[in-house]
Design a protein around this motif. Structure first.
Motif, PDB file in Angstrom:
ATOM      1  N   ALA A 163      10.668  21.794  -7.941  1.00 54.33           N
ATOM      2  CA  ALA A 163      10.985  22.359  -8.929  1.00 54.33           C
ATOM      3  C   ALA A 163      12.689  22.538  -9.398  1.00 54.33           C
ATOM      4  CB  ALA A 163      10.376  23.993  -8.805  1.00 54.33           C
ATOM      5  N   CYS A 164      13.249  22.436  -8.554  1.00 56.68           N
ATOM      6  CA  CYS A 164      14.951  22.522  -8.618  1.00 56.68           C
ATOM      7  C   CYS A 164      15.190  21.309  -7.892  1.00 56.68           C
ATOM      8  CB  CYS A 164      15.220  23.780  -8.042  1.00 56.68           C
ATOM      9  SG  CYS A 164      14.720  25.374  -8.679  1.00 56.68           S
TER      10      CYS A 164
ATOM     11  N   GLU B 266      14.863  19.899 -13.174  1.00 61.89           N
ATOM     12  CA  GLU B 266      16.406  20.592 -12.914  1.00 61.89           C
ATOM     13  C   GLU B 266      16.869  21.019 -14.360  1.00 61.89           C
ATOM     14  OE1 GLU B 266      18.538  20.873 -10.470  1.00 61.89           O
ATOM     15  OE2 GLU B 266      20.250  21.450 -12.201  1.00 61.89           O
ATOM     16  N   LEU B 267      17.665  22.274 -14.160  1.00 63.10           N
ATOM     17  CA  LEU B 267      18.277  22.830 -15.173  1.00 63.10           C
ATOM     18  C   LEU B 267      19.625  22.434 -15.860  1.00 63.10           C
ATOM     19  CD1 LEU B 267      18.362  25.684 -16.743  1.00 63.10           C
ATOM     20  CD2 LEU B 267      19.606  26.481 -15.074  1.00 63.10           C
TER      21      LEU B 267
ATOM     22  N   ASP C 123      14.018  24.587 -17.516  1.00 58.19           N
ATOM     23  CA  ASP C 123      14.144  25.889 -16.662  1.00 58.19           C
ATOM     24  C   ASP C 123      12.938  25.990 -15.949  1.00 58.19           C
ATOM     25  OD1 ASP C 123      14.494  28.566 -15.545  1.00 58.19           O
ATOM     26  OD2 ASP C 123      15.405  29.257 -17.457  1.00 58.19           O
ATOM     27  N   ALA C 124      13.124  26.040 -14.545  1.00 52.59           N
ATOM     28  CA  ALA C 124      11.717  26.081 -13.933  1.00 52.59           C
ATOM     29  C   ALA C 124      11.301  27.620 -13.727  1.00 52.59           C
ATOM     30  CB  ALA C 124      12.040  25.895 -12.498  1.00 52.59           C
TER      31      ALA C 124
ATOM     32  N   ASP D  93       7.550  33.170  -9.319  1.00 49.90           N
ATOM     33  CA  ASP D  93       6.355  33.735 -10.111  1.00 49.90           C
ATOM     34  C   ASP D  93       5.807  32.602 -10.950  1.00 49.90           C
ATOM     35  OD1 ASP D  93       6.453  35.723  -8.649  1.00 49.90           O
ATOM     36  OD2 ASP D  93       7.364  37.152 -10.312  1.00 49.90           O
ATOM     37  N   ALA D  94       6.939  31.944 -11.838  1.00 48.97           N
ATOM     38  CA  ALA D  94       6.678  31.190 -12.857  1.00 48.97           C
ATOM     39  C   ALA D  94       5.943  29.699 -12.298  1.00 48.97           C
ATOM     40  CB  ALA D  94       7.612  30.697 -13.737  1.00 48.97           C
ATOM     41  N   THR D  95       6.520  29.042 -11.308  1.00 55.18           N
ATOM     42  CA  THR D  95       5.946  27.837 -11.005  1.00 55.18           C
ATOM     43  C   THR D  95       4.588  28.075 -10.106  1.00 55.18           C
ATOM     44  OG1 THR D  95       7.347  28.013  -9.047  1.00 55.18           O
ATOM     45  CG2 THR D  95       8.018  26.816 -10.729  1.00 55.18           C
TER      46      THR D  95
END
Ligand SMILES: C[S@@+](CC[C@H](N)C(=O)[O-])C[C@H]1O[C@@H](n2cnc3c(N)ncnc32)[C@H](O)[C@@H]1O
Length: 439
Positions: free
Chosen positions: A252-253, A276-277, A302-303, A357-359
């Motif tokens: 995720a990042c 990756e942002l 944005d993850a 929370d999102a992922t």
């Protein structure tokens, strides 16, 4: 025309002091202006000043009648470099003064030559007394900002000394052998053939610590992907997530892609999505994967906003190596001692919670998420996990080595949720891991 190492070091440090980017970013931008032969000295001065900044800054402030204004932070950097040379380099005293005075001229600040000369000479004369007077200040005693000393003492009273010692030392160079290409034993022999001595990492099955650091181009077959530079603690992520053929995995990042590459080395037959942002950091994943000869779906996004990038096919596993205070790796990023502020921790906790929370919504039922940080702050780690488990009724914590039963957990300290890893002088960086499952 190339510039002197000291001039460029002062300019790099000026930008760091002005909070215009990290030390590694500034070195990346400016080091090309120095001849190759002088680049080692440039790095030594920049890393050294940052590593000893809390002490050097206290000494400098005690010597000055008033602090430098921001417009003269290049001079302040020059003064810190002068003090660093006196205290931590073998530069003869007279040369440290002479070079620092000369640097004022190179910076077009002739007016400061007398001040620089007087301040450094006074330090050389009265060093013992000055240090004795400052010895009780936490920034001098522990060479760390006061707020960090307070937090480390509060959170980890029993490990405080170890954290301080490991944080203040030069970190060892640790590499990860790509075992899909060559065994660790064979690679160790290849290193030895060129007189590079190494020892095996205790907790990662693929790591080697080099007795002394070497540039990557001197690592045998680096360009062919036989090996990557990665700390031992970070090497544990791919082992703990234990990728299996056919799995859909989200990193995720992901930048610079150290763990992305490791997941694919362990199991090339996975569908790996790396998010990756920062666009410029995404290119670093790209080049790392290219060097290793593996590929993944790379997404700049944005993850915490999966609507931007998720195709609604749930992931079997997620690695969330979250943006964090990096308080476990200060020795590798010593500018943290200058620029990290206590309020940053609260901001980071919010960002981490949003990404968690999102992922989580993209994980399939029965799937696993490995949450990782290189932080020593419980707020970002066990407390973050406690709050997450409270919010998400379908989440539960698993034993950290549930997916990798052979992996010993002796590398860390079990905490209320997950395992906290402390940095050690000759060994791993500070890290945190917690394994979650969705029901
Ligand atoms: C700890 S680093 C990841 C290191 C990486 N996993 C590795 O092993 O090489 C965290 C990364 O997250 C990125 N990042 C920060 N906020 C993000 C977000 N909201 N979405 C995606 N990536 C983000 C940062 O730019 C940084 O590259």
């Amino acid at each position: 025309m190339s510039q002197s190492a000291r001039l460029i070091s002062a300019k790099i440090l000026e930008q760091v002091l002005l909070q215009r980017g990290s030390l590694s970013t500034q070195i990346g931008k400016q080091i090309g202006e120095v001849d190759y032969d002088e680049q080692g000295l440039t790095k030594e001065l920049c890393f050294g000043v940052c590593r000893y900044y809390p002490q050097l800054n206290s000494i400098a402030l005690s010597l000055l009648s008033k602090p430098f204004e921001e417009k003269d932070f290049d001079l302040y950097a020059a003064l810190l470099m002068g003090l660093y040379q006196v205290d931590h380099m073998s530069t003869p005293d007279h040369a440290a003064v002479h070079e620092s005075v000369e640097l004022c001229r190179q910076l077009d600040k002739e007016w400061a030559t007398k001040l620089m000369n007087a301040v450094l000479r006074r330090y050389q004369r009265e060093r013992d007394e000055i240090l004795e007077n400052l010895a009780q200040q936490p920034s001098v005693e522990f060479n760390m900002p006061k707020w960090l000393v307070k937090r480390f003492k509060k959170h980890w009273p029993e490990s405080f000394e170890q954290i301080v010692e490991a944080t203040n030392t030069h970190p060892p160079m640790c590499i990860r052998v790509n075992e899909s290409r060559v065994s660790r034993e064979t690679y160790q022999s290849m290193l030895l053939e060129q007189d590079t001595v190494s020892r095996e990492t205790a907790f990662s099955a693929s790591g080697l610590y080099l007795e002394s650091a070497v540039p990557v181009f001197m690592l045998p077959n680096f360009d062919q992907g036989d090996v990557s530079v990665q700390d031992e603690s970070a090497q544990l992520a791919a082992s703990l997530l234990a990728p299996q053929a056919g799995e859909r995995i989200l990193d995720a990042c992901a930048a610079p892609g150290g763990k992305t590459g490791h997941l694919l080395e362990k199991q090339p037959n996975i569908e790996l999505t790396a998010v990756e942002l920062e666009p410029w950091r995404l290119t670093r994943i790209e080049s790392n994967l290219e060097r290793l000869g593996v590929s993944a779906e790379l997404i700049c996004g944005d993850a915490s906003q999966p609507a931007q990038w998720w195709n609604k096919q749930a992931f079997d596993k997620i690695l969330l190596d979250a943006p964090c205070s990096a308080t476990g790796v200060i020795r590798r990023n010593p500018d943290i001692k200058i620029n990290r502020k206590p309020d940053d921790i609260d901001d980071l906790v919010e960002i981490q919670a949003a990404i968690l929370d999102a992922t989580w919504q993209t994980l399939k039922q029965g799937g696993y998420m490995l949450y990782a940080t290189c932080s020593l702050m419980p707020e970002e780690n066990e407390q973050q996990m406690a709050a997450f488990l409270n919010r998400q009724g379908d989440a539960s914590e698993c034993p950290l080595n549930q997916l990798a039963p052979d992996q010993t957990l002796a590398f860390g300290k079990p905490v209320s949720h997950g395992v906290q890893v402390f940095p050690t002088v000759d060994g791993q960086d500070g890290f945190y891991y917690c394994l979650l499952q969705k029901h």
